[in-house]
Design a protein around this motif. Structure first.
Motif, short mmCIF file in Angstrom:
data_model
loop_
_atom_site.label_atom_id
_atom_site.label_comp_id
_atom_site.label_asym_id
_atom_site.label_seq_id
_atom_site.Cartn_x
_atom_site.Cartn_y
_atom_site.Cartn_z
N GLY A 38 -23.72 -11.69 1.25
CA GLY A 38 -23.88 -12.80 0.32
C GLY A 38 -23.62 -14.15 0.97
O GLY A 38 -23.69 -15.18 0.32
N LEU A 39 -23.31 -14.15 2.26
CA LEU A 39 -23.12 -15.41 2.98
C LEU A 39 -24.47 -15.90 3.48
O LEU A 39 -25.32 -15.10 3.88
N ALA A 40 -24.66 -17.20 3.50
CA ALA A 40 -25.90 -17.77 4.02
C ALA A 40 -25.95 -17.57 5.53
O ALA A 40 -24.92 -17.63 6.21
N ALA A 41 -27.16 -17.34 6.05
CA ALA A 41 -27.33 -17.16 7.50
C ALA A 41 -26.75 -18.34 8.29
O ALA A 41 -26.08 -18.11 9.31
N PRO A 42 -26.96 -19.61 7.85
CA PRO A 42 -26.35 -20.72 8.60
C PRO A 42 -24.81 -20.66 8.63
O PRO A 42 -24.19 -21.06 9.61
N THR A 43 -24.21 -20.10 7.60
CA THR A 43 -22.75 -19.93 7.59
C THR A 43 -22.34 -18.93 8.66
O THR A 43 -21.35 -19.13 9.37
N LEU A 44 -23.12 -17.86 8.79
CA LEU A 44 -22.83 -16.86 9.82
C LEU A 44 -22.98 -17.46 11.20
O LEU A 44 -22.15 -17.20 12.09
N VAL A 45 -24.02 -18.25 11.40
CA VAL A 45 -24.22 -18.91 12.69
C VAL A 45 -23.04 -19.84 12.99
O VAL A 45 -22.52 -19.86 14.10
N GLN A 46 -22.61 -20.57 11.97
CA GLN A 46 -21.47 -21.49 12.15
C GLN A 46 -20.21 -20.72 12.50
O GLN A 46 -19.43 -21.13 13.36
#
Length: 173
Positions: A38-46
């Motif tokens: 449920g986390l946004a992909a950009p959050t994972l990248v960050q």
């Protein structure tokens, strides 16, 4: 000041490992992990920088989970031959952290992950040796029992359940 993580890293890491167990390392893409957590992909990248960094962090967390499982198993098992069997049984529970062990040992080309694997094996063998009487004979029996247990975990995935740890413990002691 950083924001509070709504979904903590250990939960993200557990989902990454679950994806990898089901479908391999490529299944742990930012998109797939995003859908699973449920986390946004950009959050994972960050958070993790790269897909490789995210997977590596999940694998390191897997070794941390195995260390915690070993702590619990050691505390719950007697200092006896029966305790050796109890220790491995506790570590073998399908819902437990050792279920992911075959995934973790596939990544021994990474020096840090390799050291974690070696450290965990040595720790479990030492715990077994103490329960098998100590000394050279206890260490040898522990190494053999550890190897037999690992073989059992590996082949359970294909349905081979003929081998029983209690039989191996009896033969080695």
């Amino acid at each position: 000041m950083s924001r509070t993580k709504l979904i903590p890293d250990p939960l993200v890491f557990a989902r990454i490992r679950a994806l990898m167990l089901l479908s391999g390392e490529r299944a742990a893409s930012f998109g797939a992990v995003s859908r699973a957590t449920g986390l946004a992909a950009p959050t994972l990248v960050q958070r993790y920088g790269s897909q490789e960094g995210m997977v590596r962090a999940a694998l390191l967390d897997g070794w941390d989970a195995l260390d915690r499982a070993a702590d619990e198993a050691e505390g719950a098992s007697d200092l006896s031959v029966k305790g050796a069997q109890m220790l491995l049984k506790a570590l073998s529970e399908e819902s437990g952290d050792a279920a992911g062990l075959p995934l973790l040992v596939r990544h021994l080309d990474d020096p840090t992950l390799r050291l974690r694997a070696i450290g965990w094996r040595v720790r479990v063998e030492q715990a077994l040796a103490v329960r098998l009487g100590g000394g050279a004979k206890g260490r040898e029996a522990a190494a053999l029992l550890f190897a037999a247990w690992q073989g059992q975990l590996l082949w359970q995935a294909v349905g081979d359940k003929a081998f029983k740890l209690k039989d191996a413990v009896k033969r080695l002691t």
